[in-house]
Design an enzyme around this catalytic site. Structure first.
Site, PDB file in Angstrom:
ATOM      1  N   ASP A 201      76.220  40.896  80.500  1.00  0.00           N
ATOM      2  CA  ASP A 201      77.424  40.166  80.126  1.00  0.00           C
ATOM      3  C   ASP A 201      77.448  38.908  80.994  1.00  0.00           C
ATOM      4  O   ASP A 201      76.737  38.824  82.002  1.00  0.00           O
ATOM      5  CB  ASP A 201      78.647  41.051  80.392  1.00  0.00           C
ATOM      6  CG  ASP A 201      79.953  40.320  80.163  1.00  0.00           C
ATOM      7  OD1 ASP A 201      80.045  39.589  79.162  1.00  0.00           O
ATOM      8  OD2 ASP A 201      80.854  40.455  81.007  1.00  0.00           O
ATOM      9  N   ASP A 203      80.700  36.517  81.713  1.00  0.00           N
ATOM     10  CA  ASP A 203      81.928  36.305  82.484  1.00  0.00           C
ATOM     11  C   ASP A 203      82.197  37.492  83.407  1.00  0.00           C
ATOM     12  O   ASP A 203      82.199  38.648  82.971  1.00  0.00           O
ATOM     13  CB  ASP A 203      83.119  36.120  81.543  1.00  0.00           C
ATOM     14  CG  ASP A 203      82.985  34.850  80.705  1.00  0.00           C
ATOM     15  OD1 ASP A 203      81.898  34.244  80.719  1.00  0.00           O
ATOM     16  OD2 ASP A 203      83.962  34.479  80.036  1.00  0.00           O
TER      17      ASP A 203
END
Length: 420
Positions: A201, A203
């Site tokens: 991922d 963020d």
């Protein structure tokens, strides 16, 4: 060992287990020790030999062997004399050795990785060892993964037949929470060494910011975006609905200017560059799959030298260069993250079990569950609750400990890499 099992020992044969130690190691040391056994030839059958090096420069050696001739004690006496000549200390000599089932040593074998930074406390280690002992788990070996401080240890253990790895892992979760340490339990088999793809991922994982929040600050709509985010966290909006509402607030702003400012101020998570550099050197393929936005994902891909980048695309008016307040193309939903993981694995010719996924949010859960090793990194409580593997130390390079890579190996890999 096979020959020893098939040969019928003579009546005068005798089995011995010898343990010796030395304060220093030197070339030719073992050759001198075994010299007295050479004239005996096939009349000595070696069952096993194990040596470990000590941190102070010393060593320990264990031998298990059978002498198949008359006066076996004479052979052992010569061996022990050779050890003394090499200034070795006889720790133990046992001539009443019972048969040992070596197969049991490899049954129900697991690896427990313990990480606590900056150092593993004595309280933490005591509780971990206590949990291992109270569950009748046999420790086969302990290895230090960290180099500078005792921040990571790897225990190879054998679980009793009536204890499942899931039950043991659940018990260790409580220890982990109480001690503020990361504890991972994995089966010690070839699958652990066959992983080939790592997906992240973006963020709050590879970078420490949330890109939509950074864009909102620059666009002057931070408070409104925060309200929508909180509504989504309360379950009042699904992922697609919350994304649509937040993106709409960016309408009318210059896309190039907004993203240029965000990219110029990216804060990478500690350990991210070190981790990706080492993975590259080890031959892993890497990807970022984000529910954020593609211009930032591509910048992260460039900076970390990742192989793939997938994220949402914000629609831009071609005439004015302004954001329309809508997305274009497929939205990277939680389900699409899982699909992209499977797609990349298929392109790279590896099974889904050979993948690692790292993320922090609820939208990462399907991807984490699909991967062979799904790691919740400094994750939200909901994600931690449903994840088998967790890292709460704010250092992404900790992922390397979970795949068995020591800190010294990391240092060598980083030095050899021409790209960083």
């Amino acid at each position: 060992p096979a020959a020893a099992e098939n040969s019928a020992p003579k009546e005068s044969s005798k089995r011995f287990m010898v343990q010796v130690s030395a304060k220093s190691r030197k070339a030719g040391q073992l050759s001198s020790i075994f010299q007295p056994l050479a004239p005996v030839g096939k009349d000595v059958q070696l069952t096993t030999i194990r040596q470990c090096s000590l941190q102070d420069g010393g060593m320990c050696l264990g031998l298990d062997f059978t002498v198949l001739k008359e006066k076996p004690d004479v052979v052992v006496k010569n061996l022990l004399y050779a050890c003394q000549q090499e200034k070795m200390t006889i720790m133990d000599m046992n001539d009443s050795v019972k048969d040992f089932n070596w197969k049991s040593r490899y049954a129900n074998r697991y690896v427990l990785t313990l990480v606590q930074k900056p150092n593993i406390s004595s309280t933490c280690l005591c509780e971990v060892l206590g949990a291992i002992g109270s569950n009748r788990i046999n420790i086969i070996k302990i290895e230090r993964l960290s180099a500078r401080d005792i921040a990571s240890l790897q225990f190879t253990v054998s679980l009793p037949d009536d204890l499942t790895s899931d039950d043991f892992a659940s018990k260790m979760v409580e220890v982990s929470k109480r001690q503020g340490a990361d504890i991972a339990i994995q089966r010690d088999d070839l699958e652990r060494w066959m992983r080939r793809l790592v997906v992240f991922d973006m963020d709050s994982t590879l970078i420490q910011q949330e890109v939509i929040d950074e864009l909102a600050k620059l666009a002057g709509v931070e408070a409104k975006v925060k309200e929508i985010t909180e509504a989504a966290m309360r379950g009042e909006l699904d992922f697609f609905g919350s994304l649509k509402s937040r993106v709409a607030l960016l309408k009318g702003h210059n896309a190039e200017e907004l993203f240029a400012k965000v990219k110029a101020n990216l804060i990478f998570t500690p350990g991210a560059k070190r981790l990706c550099t080492c993975l590259k050197r080890l031959g892993f393929k890497t990807a970022v799959i984000s529910g954020g936005f593609l211009p930032v994902a591509r910048e992260v891909q460039r900076e970390l030298d990742l192989d793939y980048a997938f994220a949402n695309t914000l629609e831009v008016d071609e005439t004015t260069g302004l954001l329309t307040g809508q997305t274009s193309g497929p939205v990277v939903t939680p389900q699409r993250k899982r699909q992209l993981l499977a797609t990349i694995a298929n392109v790279e010719g590896c099974e889904i079990q050979q993948t690692i996924a790292v993320g922090d949010g609820a939208n990462d859960i399907p991807m984490l569950h699909a991967a062979g090793l799904g790691i919740a990194f400094c994750a939200k409580p909901k994600v931690q609750e449903v994840s088998r593997y967790r890292i709460n130390q704010m250092d992404l390079s900790t992922v390397l400990f979970l795949i068995g890579i020591s800190e010294r190996a990391m240092d060598r890999l980083a030095l050899e890499c021409p790209c960083h």
